[in-house]
Write an enzyme that holds these catalytic residues in place. Sequence first.
Site, short mmCIF file in Angstrom:
data_model
loop_
_atom_site.label_atom_id
_atom_site.label_comp_id
_atom_site.label_asym_id
_atom_site.label_seq_id
_atom_site.Cartn_x
_atom_site.Cartn_y
_atom_site.Cartn_z
N SER A 21 0.85 -1.52 -0.44
CA SER A 21 0.15 -0.02 0.36
C SER A 21 0.94 1.58 -0.11
O SER A 21 2.46 1.49 0.46
CB SER A 21 -0.66 0.19 1.10
OG SER A 21 -0.25 0.25 1.79
N LYS A 22 0.59 2.34 0.12
CA LYS A 22 0.70 3.61 -1.07
C LYS A 22 1.79 4.40 0.61
O LYS A 22 2.37 5.38 0.62
CB LYS A 22 0.28 4.58 -1.76
CG LYS A 22 -0.98 5.17 -0.82
CD LYS A 22 -2.16 5.48 -2.21
CE LYS A 22 -3.69 5.81 -1.85
NZ LYS A 22 -4.09 6.89 -3.16
N ARG A 23 0.35 3.61 2.12
CA ARG A 23 0.62 4.39 3.50
C ARG A 23 2.27 4.17 3.67
O ARG A 23 2.98 4.52 4.52
CB ARG A 23 -0.47 3.60 4.12
CG ARG A 23 -1.51 4.78 3.90
CD ARG A 23 -1.76 5.49 4.88
NE ARG A 23 -2.61 4.55 6.10
CZ ARG A 23 -3.41 4.30 6.09
NH1 ARG A 23 -4.42 4.73 5.37
NH2 ARG A 23 -3.42 3.85 7.42
N ASP A 32 -2.31 12.37 0.66
CA ASP A 32 -2.52 10.76 0.12
C ASP A 32 -4.31 11.59 -0.24
O ASP A 32 -4.21 10.99 -1.94
CB ASP A 32 -2.38 10.22 0.75
CG ASP A 32 -3.17 9.01 0.03
OD1 ASP A 32 -2.07 8.66 -0.59
OD2 ASP A 32 -3.39 7.74 0.81
N ARG A 63 8.71 9.69 5.46
CA ARG A 63 8.03 8.73 6.13
C ARG A 63 9.56 8.29 6.50
O ARG A 63 9.89 8.01 7.57
CB ARG A 63 7.43 7.38 5.12
CG ARG A 63 6.70 6.66 5.52
CD ARG A 63 6.56 5.55 4.60
NE ARG A 63 6.76 5.89 3.13
CZ ARG A 63 5.92 5.79 2.13
NH1 ARG A 63 5.28 5.93 1.84
NH2 ARG A 63 6.00 5.59 1.07
#
Length: 485
Positions: free
Chosen positions: A257-259, A410, A472
């Site tokens: 996932s992009k998270r 996002d 991140r």
Amino acid sequence: MSATDNKVRVRIAPSPTGDPHVGTAYIALFNYAFAKKYGGDFILRIEDTDQVRAKSSSEALILESLRWLGLEWDEGPDKGGPYGPYRQSERTAIYREHAEILLKKGHAYRCFCSNDRLTELRRQQRLQGLPTGYDRFCRSLGEGEVQARMAAGEGHVIRLMMPTEGVTKFVDEARGELEFENHRLDDQVLLKSDGFPTYHLANVVDDRLMRITHVIRAEEWISSTPKHVILYQAFGWPQPKWCHMPLLRNADRSKISKRKNPVSLSYYRRAGILPEALINFLGLMGWSFGNDVEVFTVKQMMEKFEFAGINLGGPVFDLVKLTWMNQTYMHKMDDSRFVSYLRDEIFSPSYLKALKPLVLERMSRFEQFVDHNGFFFSGALDYKNLEIIPKGKTPEELSLMLGQLVELLDELYDWHAPQIQALIEKHKDEIKWKPKDYFLTLRMIATGRKDSPPLFDTLAVLGREMVRFRIRDYVNHLASVTPLS
RNA sequence: GUCCCCAUCGUCUAGCCCGGUCCAGGACACCACCCUUUCACGGUGGAUACGGGGGUUCAAAUCCCCCUGGGGACGCCA
């Protein structure tokens, strides 16, 4: 049956709802390798039936990314083919027609239940520990009532009438026979009240009409496959063969996932990953070449590929190994590729042009360009010599704030400076941070320096994925230098 | 919660279908050494895995069952 009826035909069917996804490339690769092994066709179909989320800009990006990777399709929305159109939004009449067929055959029915009723139903079911699903309320509606409500213009959907007993079996080429009890299957919506089909209807109808022989898709579709099998049966169509690839995973083994990971193909391209390295690396996910060979081309892969060779454990997408793979390809480059790659990809005219308004007035000699603007061309930054945590804030507070910011970025629809600015100003006010604390912190995280061009323009040019990656990365850095209590 | 899928080094995997050749092979990362004016590349070596428990068998990473663990699906998203 003629020879052409036996021709292998596979497809990749991305939904244009955002950045082109690495998972799309992964599934495309295996479809491509399989098709080409048997001299078959590889079809690109755009599944843009979600009126709310589909974005036209996304489709162009998907096409561009797949081409960049060398996964060229034989039929698709941009080049046509004998079974077009290849964009589902242009095929709505076909789906309505097919929904009518099922209605006539008694395999489908109209349902007038409201969204509120459905939501409440699911809530109750979950509360009672029951499996969630439609309670088939409208199945028992009389023909007269249905006609009357339709005549009154009442909105409705068309649902598939699932068999209530027996089992549905199908063979998954990688797993063997799978079996599902019919009474657990939901009466799936086929046609939405906006007249557009759901995935289930459009996908099955198109696969049949486009003569798809093998459906190679991700594991997340396994539980929907019995519904699709039943749809094929309802139409009286022969089934394709099914093969579900394992899902790519984050480091924590959840679905990629992009998270938690960069998932945009644009990101990898910008990061200087060579297409053949990314493809090769993807080929290592859930599959192996054999004989301890790890570096191979798509051509070599397609000679060896077989469904039986698929490893079903969900592979973790490991940037470190991808980087190693890229290195082995980089080191083999010849002079002209080295030069053209830097010129076309890293210092591309379009990127330099986007940079000009941001950097020019800060320069007095061109030699300053590289030194001042390195962060526009690099990936992870070095935060060691920067004091990023604002005075009076704790690492925990900063970490929390950055986590919120990543989420907000996002959800931002338009990635342009004014929109980014509006979003960030709003967040800053909500958490009551001083402008200086918020902006300087973000600037340092995004650029690795205290001085840089205007923040929002810089973020816009860097791109959503890079900004998210750096935030991140910094949060990880923060956690490693200040062990959280 | 319900259904389904999966399970070999930290990670990607070979081996599993057709049990012995596996005190488990390769790769990434890591550590050490060599090469080297530096760094990197390269080379050599090292540490590290069959989730647990029951079977079956002369013999199980390989076959069967249970448990555990992980994942997915349960939308008028795809």
